[in-house]
Design an enzyme around this catalytic site. Sequence first.
Site, PDB file in Angstrom:
ATOM      1  N   HIS A  80       3.848 -81.973  91.896  1.00 39.00           N
ATOM      2  CA  HIS A  80       5.238 -81.755  92.331  1.00 39.00           C
ATOM      3  C   HIS A  80       5.678 -80.312  92.116  1.00 39.00           C
ATOM      4  O   HIS A  80       6.623 -79.844  92.755  1.00 39.00           O
ATOM      5  CB  HIS A  80       6.192 -82.751  91.656  1.00 39.00           C
ATOM      6  CG  HIS A  80       6.554 -82.463  90.238  1.00 39.00           C
ATOM      7  ND1 HIS A  80       5.919 -83.037  89.154  1.00 39.00           N
ATOM      8  CD2 HIS A  80       7.520 -81.672  89.706  1.00 39.00           C
ATOM      9  CE1 HIS A  80       6.469 -82.613  88.035  1.00 39.00           C
ATOM     10  NE2 HIS A  80       7.445 -81.782  88.340  1.00 39.00           N
ATOM     11  N   ASP A 215      -0.434 -86.495  88.909  1.00 39.53           N
ATOM     12  CA  ASP A 215       0.463 -85.368  89.196  1.00 39.53           C
ATOM     13  C   ASP A 215      -0.212 -84.047  88.812  1.00 39.53           C
ATOM     14  O   ASP A 215       0.158 -83.405  87.829  1.00 39.53           O
ATOM     15  CB  ASP A 215       1.781 -85.554  88.445  1.00 39.53           C
ATOM     16  CG  ASP A 215       2.912 -84.736  89.037  1.00 39.53           C
ATOM     17  OD1 ASP A 215       2.636 -83.890  89.904  1.00 39.53           O
ATOM     18  OD2 ASP A 215       4.076 -84.928  88.630  1.00 39.53           O
ATOM     19  N   SER A 666       7.357 -79.192  83.315  1.00 41.75           N
ATOM     20  CA  SER A 666       6.437 -79.787  84.283  1.00 41.75           C
ATOM     21  C   SER A 666       5.259 -78.844  84.510  1.00 41.75           C
ATOM     22  O   SER A 666       5.444 -77.651  84.739  1.00 41.75           O
ATOM     23  CB  SER A 666       7.153 -80.049  85.607  1.00 41.75           C
ATOM     24  OG  SER A 666       8.079 -81.083  85.485  1.00 41.75           O
TER      25      SER A 666
END
Length: 732
Positions: A80, A215, A666
Amino acid sequence: MRIALVAALVLTSGFAFADEGQWQPYQMPSIADKLTQRGIDIPASQLADLGQYPMNAVVSLGYCTASFVSPQGLVVTNHHCAYRGIQYNSKKEHNYLENGFLANTQAEEPSAGPNERLYITEKVTNVTNQVMANLSNDPLARFEGIETNSKALIKICEADDNYRCSVNSFHHGLEYYLTKQLIIRDVRLVYAPPESVGGFGGDIDNYEYPRHSGDFTFLRAYVGKDGKPATYSEDNVPYTPKSYLKINADGVKAGDGIFVAGFPGSTSRYNLTSELQFANDWLYPTYAKRYQLQIDTITLMGEMDKDIAIKYAGTMASMANRMKKINGLLDGFKATDIVGIKQQRENDFLAWLKKDPNANLKLINNLEALLAEQHTQVQTNYYFKNAQSSVLLTAASKLYRLAKEKQKPDEQRETGFQQRDMKMFKSALKRIDRSFDPAVDKILWLQDLQAYASQPLKTEVFDNALSSANSFEELEAKVEGLYALTELTDQAKRLDWMNKTAQEFETSEDPFIRLAVAIHDTNMTLEKSEKLLEGKLSSVRPEYMKAIINYYKSNNWPVYPDANRTLRITYGMVDGYQSKDALYKQPFTRLEGILAKNTGEEPYNAPAKLLAAIKANDYGKHRVATVYQQPSTWVCKLMSCLDKPADFNSVPVNFLSSADTTGGNSGSPVFNGKGELVGLNFDSTYEAITKDWFFNPTITRAVHVDIRYILWMMDQVDHADNLIKELDLVRN
């Protein structure tokens, strides 16, 4: 109860240390004992040194974190986080978001886009004295003085055009640090799994656990043949980092100590209860209402046009994430009474402060008055700012502002409009074409204009230009005319406006340029009022923080600054938790969970080849027998050691830890105690979302992609053999 579960519970709930803290690297020696308690063996002094492994391998994308994992500039981050680069290269004929992408050779690696950057932090310096030197008592002049002093430091730091420097406020203006970062301007896409892997579970599983998300994505940094940063060119060569991370192919087990390095975005743990109350009562609900309307609109339009779905994929993912986070914050405030907890702590602080005969007891009242003014200001300006949300109007406004700022000496220009900003400014104008559709932009803008027109806090400028329409049909017709007549949809003509004078803007017939000129003075007035208030807060808030820090120290609580997108380190352990529904969430998930969740429809539509590999039990050398430690002697004294830990017999997909992370973390590398890569941070549990305001060690858990799942995908599913050869794989 099986001993594996009992062992995990003993290792976690009752005996867990409070792993709170998003620590500046220089602070690591001060918590060396806590790191040792967690089984982190790498010296704290080494973690404090940005020039040493592993910190010199940790990089920023500007909005996420990544890390070097090979001597050829290979970088790993979250799927992402690389979404924009994947979207940038996706078209109907080769939709890499849907199908994934793998470059088998470096020659096949495409640019991730003109705006993509890697920022390598080389130095962080305390510049508090320089920033605070010779400041005026006048609030506006004080704000401008801080800005001027910061710009002067940045200018010296950026003598070499290959560096980007920033001055960041810590502890609400009590301290300032100068960060120097090398800029990599040529970033390329190397390997990305399909979105059905990278975002498996979609928004339904976002902030939830158990998770089964792959991810991850690999990028590569390129530079000129001279080894210096350069914009994209086919002649560029892979960047050679100062170091790259060793990858432990054996991963971690429950109870293992870990640490995470990255660039967390924003937390508000030192904010007052009144600020939390404002967020809970007005700010978050107002944001959520707008996000949901935009999500519904783009979803509907994307279903009718695949190009729109691709163009707005990144926007949708970002808004959906923010939407779920806001809902999680609102739910969390109610579930654990964060407002009450904050208020009690604030009351205790005031009681402590009153015991000091030299304390300034008016400090809190002064700060509260300024915060009330700020909240009113936010409410007053909110709808007017949203009424300018058209991408084309935003571009026109920035271009006109640039023309006005260019009338000043460079050092006096507003941040974002100086010569140092022009490359990114130009790139942003170029990138509009990749994530903009006039039909969508028009509808979203109309929604914001309607919201603006229906509330009482309006200004004449929009009333005269657009909002005076007597009906939605009239407003729609006016907006339609702007899009029909503008030339700003043409990239070349849009870029040409960077070289125009203010007078040329003021005599332009382009409707968006005319509107930008019309609202400019109002925007400048609002900006001045915001700066004035910030100047007032810059005198009061640091004094409050001094008192708060002394109070925390008196209670032996951890003292670290709120997150502000600068490099931080947090630590913890691999750890499950007792969730709100009275179920114990175990720390690891398995490949079989993907099969159990898979429905064949979004967001549970894993690729056929992945499902086939699981069904065939094709785990190769990545199979793990157990993810639990053998019970130690002290554990056996607390319970009967009747059998061995339960077999895992699969490949771990995701795992939990007690690390203190937030947005911006992230893509952050998750390290074992030796400083070897064992996973990537990508999310938090739903119960933990409120940690942005208050850290609760019992339920705060970060969610990570297990390195063993990444390696299994590369090896058994996508056969990324060329990349595996680049990695430095080690085993316990």
